[in-house]
Design an enzyme around this catalytic site. Structure first.
Site: not given
Ligand code: G3P
Ligand code: CA
Length: 290
Positions: A41, A68, A70, A83, A151
């Site tokens: 993450h 993962e 953002d 993020h 994301e």
């Molecule tokens: O991939 C799931 C997770 O990243 C969603 O929440 O706030 O960490 O982007 P966040």
């Molecule tokens: Ca995320």
């Protein structure tokens, strides 16, 4: 802290993992044959500053293939990996650019963001780490032979972000058959954003971040392949209800849950039968669900 030091906690987790084998075994007995896929993450963000190339490398050092991230757009339309919609928490923007409150990503050019230190807040050993562009990020994943759960963050702020994301992915070779089939998932909390990605590139695997009511799942299955909920919102019944349906590509809808950082919770959600676990601590989760 380097990831190599930090993996000492992984060793501890390996011991812990033996205590939590039963739920994973139960999951297997009830039909989930494989351990859940582990997603790092924001990279392996327990061990390196989130969403930096160092966090990508930390995941690679741990042998974790899926990362993962953002993605957001700068003022001049460049995709960057960060993020928060503001830069204050994870960079030194407030010092470097005083008077630019609230330091929103969308109010800074890519050249300005490239000057920021995105590592020192996490630890002195990471001083000088940068906010990567999506292009830089893809290059590093490619070098490491890793895969991307991308994301699209806060799509309502960034009109056209879906098209630009797909443009960069195509430019960097991430929309060829091999990547689309095995190495890329695009997800968002914005259902409209996921729908747009699916409409623009129906071949790409997509995920919706959230926990739609069971009655609403069929409408999501029309445009997405995954329902990716917070672990705090699910149980075995919900996971089964999702997996019973077929997603946009005619395969069972998958469930990747977030953000699970300890062995007990990881074993619990594995017992629910989830397909994947998104975690800051991929070593701990892997050991607990193996
Ligand atoms: O991939 C799931 C997770 O990243 C969603 O929440 O706030 O960490 O982007 P966040
Ligand atoms: Ca995320």
């Amino acid at each position: 802290m380097s990831v190599r030091t930090a993996t000492a906690s992984g060793a501890a987790a390996a011991l812990l993992g033996t205590c939590f084998l039963l739920p994973a075994a139960q999951a297997q007995a009830t039909g989930t044959q494989d351990s859940p896929v582990v997603y790092a993450h924001r990279g392996a963000s327990a061990y390196a500053p989130e969403n930096t190339l160092a966090a990508v490398d930390a995941a690679d050092d741990l042998g974790v293939a899926w990362v993962e991230n953002d993605v957001q757009l700068t003022k001049d339309g460049v995709l960057v990996v960060v993020h928060d919609t503001t830069l204050g928490r994870t960079t030194d923007a407030e010092e470097v650019f005083p008077g630019r409150a609230p330091w929103a990503v969308k109010d800074f050019t890519a050249a300005e963001i490239a000057k920021l230190d995105a590592g020192s807040w996490f630890g002195a050993g990471f001083a000088g780490a940068r906010v990567p562009t999506l292009t830089q990020y893809l290059h590093r994943l490619e070098r490491n032979h890793q895969k991307l759960l991308l994301e699209i963050k806060s799509p309502e702020i960034y009109p056209g972000i879906e098209k630009e994301t797909l443009r960069v992915l195509r430019e960097e070779g991430w929309l060829d058959r091999a990547h689309v089939k095995h190495k890329l998932i695009i997800q968002s909390f914005g259902a409209e954003s996921v729908k747009k990605v699916h409409a623009l590139r129906p071949d790409v695997v997509t995920g919706f971040l959230g926990t739609p009511a069971v009655a609403e799942l069929p409408s999501y299955a029309a445009f997405t392949d995954q329902i990716n909920p917070s672990y705090t919102t699910i149980g075995a019944d919900y996971v089964a209800a999702v997996q019973k349906l077929k997603g946009a590509h005619g395969k069972p809808l998958r469930v990747n849950t977030w953000t699970v950082n300890d062995a007990a919770k990881a074993a619990q959600v594995a017992g629910f039968g989830v397909d994947g676990i998104i975690t800051n601590n991929p070593d701990i989760v892997r050991e607990a669900t193996r």
